[in-house]
Design an enzyme around this catalytic site. Structure first.
Site, PDB file in Angstrom:
ATOM      1  N   SER A   1       0.796  -1.229   0.000  1.00 33.90           N
ATOM      2  CA  SER A   1       0.000   0.000   0.000  1.00 33.90           C
ATOM      3  C   SER A   1       0.830   1.282   0.000  1.00 33.90           C
ATOM      4  O   SER A   1       0.312   2.344  -0.317  1.00 33.90           O
ATOM      5  CB  SER A   1      -0.953   0.022   1.187  1.00 33.90           C
ATOM      6  OG  SER A   1      -0.253   0.246   2.394  1.00 33.90           O
TER       7      SER A   1
ATOM      8  N   LYS B   1       0.812   4.586   6.673  1.00 31.81           N
ATOM      9  CA  LYS B   1       0.204   5.447   5.657  1.00 31.81           C
ATOM     10  C   LYS B   1       0.807   6.852   5.768  1.00 31.81           C
ATOM     11  O   LYS B   1       1.493   7.181   6.725  1.00 31.81           O
ATOM     12  CB  LYS B   1      -1.315   5.553   5.843  1.00 31.81           C
ATOM     13  CG  LYS B   1      -2.056   4.248   5.851  1.00 31.81           C
ATOM     14  CD  LYS B   1      -2.087   3.565   4.522  1.00 31.81           C
ATOM     15  CE  LYS B   1      -2.835   2.253   4.637  1.00 31.81           C
ATOM     16  NZ  LYS B   1      -2.458   1.276   3.684  1.00 31.81           N
TER      17      LYS B   1
END
Length: 189
Positions: free
Chosen positions: A40, A78
């Site tokens: 990701s 993230k």
């Protein structure tokens, strides 16, 4: 005069004990190693990269944070996009924060596929979360590999209480050592 074996042994034992205590305190409250799982955050991080996170950093926009996943017993990494009080919007693959457009050179864009025009769908913070601005004690986060990232577009805002720390250093693989200090993002001029 020779030191007594018993006294030397106790001296070593005390030194080792205090070393273990200091290492434990540092790991729990200051820094900690972590293994990245998944794709990701490609190309910034690859699967199985080993990073060092700082547990005492002030979190700023575009920092890479590690936090407790909202619906799993795992940690995610993230990029912070929206801070408390920010408006966030994506329009035609351009990130807009508080009305200012930002270039995102860190985003994984497949330039080899001529049919892939954009990597992030259009959205506003309000469409995704029901909030017009990021509330106090929350963050809006996105992965760098937007086509393969489960992030605030899917599970909403991240509580500051869920944050484990900020990624500061990639230590493995050795050939990819990198210090994450400073900002690589730029406003669009």
């Amino acid at each position: 005069m020779q030191p007594k074996p018993k006294s030397e042994f106790l001296s070593w034992l005390v030194a080792i004990f205090f070393g273990i205590i200091i290492a434990f305190i540092c790991r729990e409250f200051v820094i900690s190693p972590l293994v990245v799982k998944g794709a990701s955050m490609m190309p910034t991080y690859e699967n199985k990269d080993v990073i060092i996170i700082s547990k005492i950093s002030d979190i700023d926009r575009f920092d890479h944070i590690v936090f407790k996943a909202p619906y799993e017993d795992e940690y995610y990494i993230k990029r912070v996009i929206g801070l408390p009080g920010d408006t966030v919007e994506m329009k035609d693959d351009i990130l807009i924060i508080n009305g200012v457009e930002y270039d995102e050179p860190y985003v994984n864009r497949n330039t080899e596929n001529p049919f892939q025009k954009r990597v992030t769908e259009n959205f506003t913070l309000e469409e995704l979360t029901g909030e017009s601005k990021v509330p106090e004690n929350f963050l809006f986060v996105l992965g760098d590999n937007r086509l393969r990232s489960s992030d605030s577009r899917h599970y909403g805002l991240i509580s500051m209480d869920a944050i484990l720390g900020e990624s500061k250093f990639r230590i493995y693989p050795i050939a990819e050592l990198k210090l994450f200090w400073g900002k690589e993002e730029q406003k669009i001029e």
